[in-house]
Design a protein around this motif. Structure first.
Motif, PDB file in Angstrom:
ATOM      1  N   VAL A  78       0.834  -1.204   0.000  1.00  0.00           N
ATOM      2  CA  VAL A  78       0.000   0.000   0.000  1.00  0.00           C
ATOM      3  C   VAL A  78       0.870   1.256   0.000  1.00  0.00           C
ATOM      4  CG1 VAL A  78      -1.752   1.273   1.286  1.00  0.00           C
ATOM      5  CG2 VAL A  78      -1.906  -1.220   1.101  1.00  0.00           C
ATOM      6  N   ARG A  80       3.772   1.590  -1.408  1.00  0.00           N
ATOM      7  CA  ARG A  80       4.366   1.765  -2.734  1.00  0.00           C
ATOM      8  C   ARG A  80       3.326   2.112  -3.799  1.00  0.00           C
ATOM      9  NH1 ARG A  80       8.564  -0.724  -5.751  1.00  0.00           N
ATOM     10  NH2 ARG A  80       8.343  -0.081  -7.911  1.00  0.00           N
ATOM     11  N   GLY A  82      -0.267   2.490  -3.210  1.00  0.00           N
ATOM     12  CA  GLY A  82      -1.420   3.265  -2.777  1.00  0.00           C
ATOM     13  C   GLY A  82      -2.656   2.475  -2.417  1.00  0.00           C
ATOM     14  N   LYS A  83      -2.673   1.178  -2.710  1.00  0.00           N
ATOM     15  CA  LYS A  83      -3.862   0.363  -2.430  1.00  0.00           C
ATOM     16  C   LYS A  83      -3.500  -1.103  -2.623  1.00  0.00           C
ATOM     17  CE  LYS A  83      -5.531   0.472  -7.216  1.00  0.00           C
ATOM     18  NZ  LYS A  83      -6.716   0.468  -8.081  1.00  0.00           N
ATOM     19  N   GLU A 133      -7.586  -3.844   3.676  1.00  0.00           N
ATOM     20  CA  GLU A 133      -7.293  -3.124   2.427  1.00  0.00           C
ATOM     21  C   GLU A 133      -8.172  -3.629   1.289  1.00  0.00           C
ATOM     22  OE1 GLU A 133      -5.473  -0.536   2.294  1.00  0.00           O
ATOM     23  OE2 GLU A 133      -4.594  -0.674   4.303  1.00  0.00           O
TER      24      GLU A 133
END
Length: 279
Positions: A78, A80, A82-83, A133
């Protein structure tokens, strides 16, 4: 634009075998990919194999038996990219068909702890670390299962039991994480990989690839593992179902399902109808 353009995937056991092949296929389909494995050298080899796509690969050395390592892998992914959209619990070991009659109780006890820690607990810990996530992105989980998740003789008693357990995990995960996260699996058949055995049985340096090589060198005709068509048994040949099940567009209504990629074992059976005929 590939089937997984804009998606972010995390694959355990991503340094070799089917995990490596899925990582490279996901990259080709447009995803950013994080791979977890115990060998930093193997992970870097995936980056090199990815060529110009290697910049979209994050390597995370770690052990799937460690909850801290699994959380660190998710956090790094996440951080690196973003999700996190797709989790592929995949790391595993094989018991090389060690049957009930070949091991002592002490050997079984030690091998059970090692095989189940990697093959079952490793999946559980990966999903525990990632589910928050995945809920946030309404993502998916694609688990590596096996013909041994459904049928006998795909391994010995410990491997078969561990893969049956993974099928149970898949179904329970699909129930508990619905409707936010889809959970599916691919039940693969035998293939030429670096899949190793348990250290507790002294099989940590044995690989399926070496077994294939010995069988081929013997000159004895071997029953085909994939008998429905002329095919190699390379990991790349098994990656299509992983793409399909991860695709939001093409599998958005699918959860709790398993695609068998095992050469039709359910309709042809294994070659040994009675495992204990010689007792």
């Amino acid at each position: 634009m590939g089937w997984l353009a804009g998606e972010v995937a995390l694959i355990t056991g991503g340094g070799s075998g089917i995990g490596r092949a899925v990582a490279l296929r996901y990259l080709a389909e447009g995803a950013d990919v994080a791979i977890v494995g115990r060998s930093a050298e193997q992970l870097q080899d995936v980056v090199r194999a990815a060529g110009e796509l290697g910049g979209r690969v994050l390597t995370v050395p770690g052990d799937v038996r460690s909850p801290d390592d699994m959380h660190r892998a998710v956090e790094a992914t996440v951080g690196r990219f973003g999700k996190l959209d797709i989790l592929v619990p995949n790391a595993g070991i094989w018991d090389y068909h060690r049957s009930l009659t070949r091991l002592t109780g002490k050997e079984f006890s030690e091998a059970f702890d090692e095989i189940f820690a990697i093959n079952v607990k490793g999946y559980l810990l990966a999903v525990e670390a990632a589910w928050r996530e995945l809920v946030a992105t309404r993502g998916s989980i694609v688990m590596t299962l096996s013909n041994a998740s459904f049928h006998t003789d795909g391994g010995g008693v410990l491997y078969t039991a561990s893969k049956h357990a993974c099928l149970g995990l898949l179904r329970q995960f699909a129930y508990e994480l619905a409707p936010s996260v889809r959970v599916n699996g691919v039940a693969v058949g035998g293939m030429r990989t670096q899949l190793r055995g348990p250290q507790s049985l002294g099989l940590q340096d044995r690989t399926l690839a070496a077994s294939f090589a010995r069988n081929e060198a013997s000159g004895v005709e071997q029953p085909p593992l994939i008998p429905l068509y002329d095919s190699s048994v390379e990991p790349a040949d098994f990656t299509g179902p992983y793409v399909l099940l991860a695709s939001r567009t093409d599998s958005g209504t699918v959860t709790g399902a398993v695609i068998p990629a095992d050469g039709g074992i359910a309709v042809r059976g294994f070659r040994s109808p009675a495992g204990g005929a010689g007792l």
